[in-house]
Structure formats: C-alpha cells, structure tokens
Design a protein around this motif. Sequence first.
Motif, PDB file in Angstrom:
ATOM      1  N   MET B   1     -10.007  -9.666   9.228  1.00 10.22           N
ATOM      2  CA  MET B   1     -10.120 -10.090  10.411  1.00 10.22           C
ATOM      3  C   MET B   1     -11.541  -9.411  11.009  1.00 10.22           C
ATOM      4  SD  MET B   1      -7.736 -10.260  13.795  1.00 10.22           S
ATOM      5  CE  MET B   1      -6.629 -11.269  12.925  1.00 10.22           C
ATOM      6  N   SER B   2     -12.580  -9.944  11.389  1.00 12.63           N
ATOM      7  CA  SER B   2     -13.666  -9.210  11.996  1.00 12.63           C
ATOM      8  C   SER B   2     -13.444  -8.933  13.477  1.00 12.63           C
ATOM      9  CB  SER B   2     -14.857 -10.167  11.849  1.00 12.63           C
ATOM     10  OG  SER B   2     -14.676 -11.132  13.249  1.00 12.63           O
ATOM     11  N   LYS B   3     -14.297  -7.794  13.910  1.00 13.99           N
ATOM     12  CA  LYS B   3     -14.297  -7.396  15.218  1.00 13.99           C
ATOM     13  C   LYS B   3     -14.480  -8.083  16.217  1.00 13.99           C
ATOM     14  CE  LYS B   3     -15.127  -2.381  15.179  1.00 13.99           C
ATOM     15  NZ  LYS B   3     -15.662  -1.419  15.888  1.00 13.99           N
ATOM     16  N   ALA B  55       0.659  -8.691  15.314  1.00 15.56           N
ATOM     17  CA  ALA B  55       1.710  -8.529  14.341  1.00 15.56           C
ATOM     18  C   ALA B  55       1.470  -6.893  14.039  1.00 15.56           C
ATOM     19  CB  ALA B  55       1.867  -8.774  13.164  1.00 15.56           C
ATOM     20  N   ILE B  56       1.358  -6.170  15.275  1.00 14.74           N
ATOM     21  CA  ILE B  56       1.136  -4.336  15.205  1.00 14.74           C
ATOM     22  C   ILE B  56       2.331  -3.900  16.239  1.00 14.74           C
ATOM     23  CG2 ILE B  56      -1.344  -4.335  14.497  1.00 14.74           C
ATOM     24  CD1 ILE B  56      -1.721  -3.853  17.592  1.00 14.74           C
ATOM     25  N   SER B  81      -4.671  -2.582   8.982  1.00 16.83           N
ATOM     26  CA  SER B  81      -4.974  -2.095   7.672  1.00 16.83           C
ATOM     27  C   SER B  81      -3.910  -1.356   7.130  1.00 16.83           C
ATOM     28  CB  SER B  81      -6.422  -1.257   7.421  1.00 16.83           C
ATOM     29  OG  SER B  81      -6.436  -0.307   8.171  1.00 16.83           O
ATOM     30  N   LYS B  82      -3.521  -0.540   7.900  1.00 20.10           N
ATOM     31  CA  LYS B  82      -2.206   0.388   7.739  1.00 20.10           C
ATOM     32  C   LYS B  82      -1.253  -0.771   7.401  1.00 20.10           C
ATOM     33  CE  LYS B  82      -2.199   4.404  11.003  1.00 20.10           C
ATOM     34  NZ  LYS B  82      -1.688   4.712  11.994  1.00 20.10           N
ATOM     35  N   ASN B  83      -0.942  -1.686   8.048  1.00 21.01           N
ATOM     36  CA  ASN B  83       0.364  -2.592   7.816  1.00 21.01           C
ATOM     37  C   ASN B  83      -0.043  -3.333   6.548  1.00 21.01           C
ATOM     38  OD1 ASN B  83       1.199  -2.228  10.339  1.00 21.01           O
ATOM     39  ND2 ASN B  83       0.952  -4.266  11.247  1.00 21.01           N
ATOM     40  N   ALA B  84      -1.257  -3.606   6.105  1.00 16.07           N
ATOM     41  CA  ALA B  84      -1.564  -4.329   5.081  1.00 16.07           C
ATOM     42  C   ALA B  84      -1.196  -3.440   3.595  1.00 16.07           C
ATOM     43  CB  ALA B  84      -3.134  -4.708   4.844  1.00 16.07           C
ATOM     44  N   ILE B  85      -1.674  -1.984   3.996  1.00 13.95           N
ATOM     45  CA  ILE B  85      -1.192  -0.942   2.778  1.00 13.95           C
ATOM     46  C   ILE B  85       0.180  -0.919   2.575  1.00 13.95           C
ATOM     47  CG2 ILE B  85      -1.433   1.483   2.093  1.00 13.95           C
ATOM     48  CD1 ILE B  85      -4.104   1.218   3.916  1.00 13.95           C
ATOM     49  N   SER B  86       1.098  -0.600   3.863  1.00 14.13           N
ATOM     50  CA  SER B  86       2.360  -0.658   3.503  1.00 14.13           C
ATOM     51  C   SER B  86       3.054  -1.981   3.450  1.00 14.13           C
ATOM     52  CB  SER B  86       2.969   0.003   5.017  1.00 14.13           C
ATOM     53  OG  SER B  86       2.717  -0.733   6.133  1.00 14.13           O
TER      54      SER B  86
END
Lengths: 376, 86
Positions: B1-3, B55-56, B81-86
Amino acid sequence: MIDFRMPSLGADMESAFLREWKVKPGDVVKRGDIIAEVETQKGIIDIEVFNDGIIGDLLVKIDEKVPVGTLMTQIFSLEEVKTEVKKSGEAEVPKEKPNIHLEVHRASPLAKRIAAEKGIDLSLVKGTGTDGAITREDVDKVVVEQTSPKATSTKTAGENIRAAVAAAMSKSNREIPHYYLQTKVDMSGVLNWLAQENKQRGVKDRLLPIAPLIKAVAKALVEIPDLNAWWENGLQRKSGINIGFVVSLRTGGIIVPAIHDADKKSVGEIMQTLTDIISRVRSLKLRSSDLSDSTITITSLGDGAVETVYGVIYPPQVALVSFGGITDQPWADNGMLGVRPVLNIGLAADHRASDGNTGNLFLTLLKNLLKKPDLL
Amino acid sequence: MSKEEIKKRVFKALKNIAPDTEPEKLSENSNIRKSLMIDSFDFLQFIVALDNEFAIQTPEEDYGKIGTLEELTSYILEQKSKNAIS
C-alpha cells in the motif's frame, strides 16, 4: 391508562413542532419505542414512550406547535383494551394491534360538516367547547393552520442552538446566586489505573479519563443529595442521579444530554453511554430521554491546556461540576516536591439551595473517591 | 500500500468523524487533532476506524506517535509490515 404529554427537553424549551407520528392508534408499543419526531431548537428529536401499552388517539397534528405538557396521546394497557371491548359487547380482541376507538369525538353539527368538506380528521382536532366538544371555531383554526405555510423556522440549527443556550444561561445568571469553589487533584492514580484498564480492553471499549470522573461525581452525590436537586419553589432533591454532560458542537454551541442513574452504572457503562450520546449529539439525532431529567451538569474542557472553568448552572438545577484540562504541575506530597498530572475541579452551586460548607464536603469527598479509582 | 493510498483512507476516516472539516488540506507536519479540532472522543473513534480500515492495533501508548499526517502514515506502514512478517 397513561397520559402521554409533550416532555420537557431542557429548561430552555417551551414548545416543539410535531414533525412526524411514528405510530397510529391501536399500535402496540414497548418502553423505549420511538413514537414521534419533534423539532426543537436542538434539531429533530425522537420522542420515546416510557411504558408498554397500546396507543390511543393521536391528539396533536403534524406541524402543530406543541407546548410542553400538552397531551399528545394516551397509552392503554392490554387489560384496559380488553375490558373496553368486552363492555361494548364485541367479540375477542385480536391478538395483534387491537384496533380500538378510544373516544367518541363530540362535535357540533356545523363543525362536523365543515370538517367533512375540508377533509379534516376530527380525531386530530382539539375541542374547546363544553366537555371538550369540537366547535366550528376549532375546525376553522385547523383549516387556517393547514392552508398556511409550514411553520418552519428560517434560522439554521446552529443559530437555534445558540439562542437556546443564550436563553438558559441568561436565566441562570439573572436568577441564580452562584457561589464557586475549586480544588486540585493529583490524577496520577486515576491515569495509571486507566492505562492498565485500557491495556485489557479492545480499542472500542477504551476508557477516557472523563468516565471515572463522572462516576466519582455520581458517587459523591449519593452522600451529598442537596447538590443533586432542582430549585423550584424551594429545594427539590431528586432520587435519580442523572448527570447532564456538556457536549460542544464543532459548528458552535453546546447540547447537554443526560447520563441517567450514573451512580448505578459501572465506569465502562458510563463510557459506553457517553460514546452513544455524543455520537447522537454530533449528528443532531437525539432522543427525548437524552435531554430530560438532568439533575446536575458536568462540563469538561477535555485535554486542552486551560486549567479552570467557572461554570454557569443550568436551571432549575442547583450545581455544576467543572473539570479543566489535566496539566503537569509542581505538586507537594509528604514534604517532597514533584511533578504530577493535576486536574482542577470546580463547583458552581446555587446559594439559595446550599452553602459553601456543602460544596466543601462534596469536593472533599470527590477528591477522596478519585484516590481509589479501582473502587469506583 | 502506498503512502498516498493510506492518506486517502485516513482522510476518509477523518471526514466521517468530522464531516465539516477538510482533512485533505492538512499539511504533512501539522498536528491532526489541533488542526481539525478533534477532541478525545472523536480521536478514540478515529483510532477505532483506523484499526478497522488497516487491520492494525493501535495501543494507547502509541497515541503520541501519530500526531501528524507524516507520523501517522509512517506508523500505519510500519504496523502493516509488522503484520505481514508475523
């Protein structure tokens, strides 16, 4: 049978315009059901009923100006309807929507003829003749009202709210001899407790500092009932603790919805109620119960940098509790100087109803309650 | 997702909470709450909306990290990105 009258939706309200009936005669209603929409200076407000029952005749017409206290309809219990029907020798009451005619409209022959010609429902005409009989003049009045343009205000909602606030606050300053007390509270205990609580709560259920503050005020009022009262021909103590909470509108003006029986609600329930009523206030979609029966008012500056509010009491109430913004301040405790989050609590009270000593007792109790937030 | 995409969704959430404001006119480094006059109730609703939208989960102690638009977009990217890693 219960008379359902136009409720007072604040001391500043004298009347409202009926905009819509949401029920018809014979409809079965439950406590809390919305039966009508009225327009006041505070916008469109849903009118709720407070009893279960069956709706009688609708006694007020659409767009009619309805003074507070006007009989709008009557609510009958199922038993009453059954008795009524049996008396008139009719068969079984249909289980759903008993379609009853509750009263015969007495009207002069001329009134009846004019009503028939103009297509006016006599059940909606208020009779001013002998024993409430409808006269020709009553019908003529309705004809004029129906043919004249809608009685809508040309003012915007914002201007109306401003006018309502102006009227209530002018009355307050004109009639109420205010006295003011103020104290400071170290909020670190409450804020630490909140942080712990909020860690365990989902984002939707998080608490704001105002929730425990409201609960503490309600608990203190249980002990000091003279501040939970109205001044109407003397001091009238109120049994329920219904806290009016000042909500400012982004577009200007304030609306003061009530948190009913705040002393009996948990801190979480108070927060939930606040979230509900604030969203209804901000969308100007209030219910009659939101605006009725406040017994004291709380105003809070929230998280600004301004520390103190000197409140104006909302008549006929006799006290207003105010919270400034919580700011870091030097604080002496056990002979040590430190920095603490400090809250200034103000009390504006009606000197006709209480004296400084009552206010002093109340604020001292409130401070003590805030020292043990987990017990609130 | 872009800024840019994040900002668009943030503006939408802000507009829902404060319909009479113009969030798209916010500058990157101005304080969102002060600029749009968002009080603590509205801010809580905003956090609920962000958590749903992206979804955070935004804990209370992170409120200080999302004061400006720039901080907020970075924070959301980081959380995602944290969510994506975990």
